[in-house]
Scaffold this motif. Sequence first.
Motif, short mmCIF file in Angstrom:
data_model
loop_
_atom_site.label_atom_id
_atom_site.label_comp_id
_atom_site.label_asym_id
_atom_site.label_seq_id
_atom_site.Cartn_x
_atom_site.Cartn_y
_atom_site.Cartn_z
N PHE A 111 -43.87 -48.16 0.13
CA PHE A 111 -43.96 -46.70 0.01
C PHE A 111 -42.93 -45.96 0.85
O PHE A 111 -42.60 -44.81 0.57
N ALA A 112 -42.40 -46.59 1.92
CA ALA A 112 -41.50 -45.90 2.82
C ALA A 112 -40.29 -45.27 2.12
O ALA A 112 -39.96 -44.11 2.38
N PRO A 113 -39.59 -45.99 1.22
CA PRO A 113 -38.43 -45.37 0.58
C PRO A 113 -38.78 -44.10 -0.21
O PRO A 113 -37.96 -43.19 -0.32
N PHE A 114 -39.98 -44.04 -0.73
CA PHE A 114 -40.40 -42.87 -1.52
C PHE A 114 -40.87 -41.74 -0.60
O PHE A 114 -40.36 -40.62 -0.65
N THR A 115 -41.85 -42.05 0.25
CA THR A 115 -42.43 -41.02 1.11
C THR A 115 -41.39 -40.44 2.07
O THR A 115 -41.25 -39.21 2.19
N LEU A 116 -40.66 -41.30 2.73
CA LEU A 116 -39.73 -40.83 3.75
C LEU A 116 -38.51 -40.13 3.15
O LEU A 116 -37.96 -39.21 3.75
N THR A 117 -38.09 -40.53 1.96
CA THR A 117 -36.98 -39.84 1.30
C THR A 117 -37.39 -38.43 0.92
O THR A 117 -36.63 -37.46 1.11
N VAL A 118 -38.61 -38.27 0.39
CA VAL A 118 -39.10 -36.93 0.05
C VAL A 118 -39.20 -36.07 1.31
O VAL A 118 -38.81 -34.90 1.31
N ARG A 119 -39.71 -36.65 2.40
CA ARG A 119 -39.82 -35.88 3.65
C ARG A 119 -38.44 -35.50 4.19
O ARG A 119 -38.24 -34.37 4.66
N PHE A 120 -37.51 -36.43 4.10
CA PHE A 120 -36.15 -36.14 4.55
C PHE A 120 -35.55 -34.97 3.76
O PHE A 120 -34.97 -34.04 4.35
N LEU A 121 -35.68 -35.02 2.46
CA LEU A 121 -35.13 -33.94 1.62
C LEU A 121 -35.83 -32.63 1.90
O LEU A 121 -35.20 -31.56 1.90
N SER A 131 -26.49 -39.60 7.07
CA SER A 131 -26.43 -40.44 8.27
C SER A 131 -27.72 -40.27 9.08
O SER A 131 -28.23 -41.23 9.67
N GLU A 132 -28.23 -39.06 9.11
CA GLU A 132 -29.52 -38.80 9.78
C GLU A 132 -30.64 -39.53 9.05
O GLU A 132 -31.58 -40.03 9.70
N TYR A 133 -30.55 -39.61 7.73
CA TYR A 133 -31.58 -40.32 6.95
C TYR A 133 -31.68 -41.78 7.39
O TYR A 133 -32.77 -42.28 7.64
N PHE A 138 -35.18 -44.20 7.65
CA PHE A 138 -35.11 -45.47 6.95
C PHE A 138 -36.01 -46.48 7.68
O PHE A 138 -36.71 -46.16 8.64
N TYR A 139 -36.05 -47.71 7.18
CA TYR A 139 -36.89 -48.73 7.80
C TYR A 139 -36.58 -48.88 9.28
O TYR A 139 -35.41 -48.98 9.68
N SER A 140 -37.64 -48.92 10.08
CA SER A 140 -37.48 -49.19 11.51
C SER A 140 -38.82 -49.65 12.05
O SER A 140 -39.89 -49.35 11.49
#
Length: 302
Positions: A111-121, A131-133, A138-140
């Motif tokens: 789920f991280a690529p979906f949830t975190l990408t939406v939050r980043f945008l 670069s901030e993304y 990203f995964y950490s």
Amino acid sequence: MWLSLNYDLLKNWKAVILTSAVVVSIYQVLVYFHPENLGWTESEYFSWSNLFRFVFIDQMLIECITVAIIFFLIRKYAQFRSLNQIKLQPREILLYELKFLPVLLLAFFVFAPFTLTVRFLYHTLPDPDWSEYFDEYFYSTQLYIVYLFPSLLFGYGILNVNLIIQYNQQLNETKSTLIKEKNRKKKERLWATDDFGEVFLDVERIRWIVREDRKTFAITGSEKYRLKENISQLEEKLDAELFLRINRSTIVNLEWVLNYSFWENDKYILRMKDKSQTEFVMSRERLNKIKERLLNLSEKET
């Protein structure tokens, strides 16, 4: 006692929203009411509008993506492992829930690529800095740890709610079956009238019931008995697994059904097992009900 399980609740969008709201609320309370964070309302960045946007958009709305994906993974995992039955004992319930631990521990990577990408945008549009993304979204290991507790709450919360709902449904179905069986036994006889007077008519002798000239008759073969109740009353009273109303004026005993065939205008002919193969007309809708009931009867006989 064994409990049969399905996971239809995890397909319900209301369950996704409610689970997100409950878990996010718990998580926010634990974080912001921690002694170290009690001064958050005095921050220069605090405002009720910012709080509303953060809680309801940044957290609850976006985390619905997380919950929906976790629910999807649970359903597919349960299907893969054939986790559709559970013995209602504490040890068995614990083992059942532990079987889902691997999928909940690994759900972050799905789920991280979906949830975190939406939050980043949401945070950076219209000028996202990618670069901030990769540095923060990203995964950490840090993000994994942050999401581990909510993921376990999401997963085990819905699994336990689903268990409770399924248990209550099965309990209610069992009670309903027992009540129907008790009522059926009470109604194995009907008051009827023949040429000599009133009699008790054994329900199992009835082949079909018809309404003629505003009177209701039960046919048992060569005998014909007049009943006090009308068709609608008898439909409610008789065992629904054995007797089925096929049109406005006829109820048949399914054990005496011989066959059926198409007639015309989406109507069908139902034939009985008596010597003259008595026929009745019924609709396609009634035919579908007969098919279902006859299948149930054959399964019970086997």
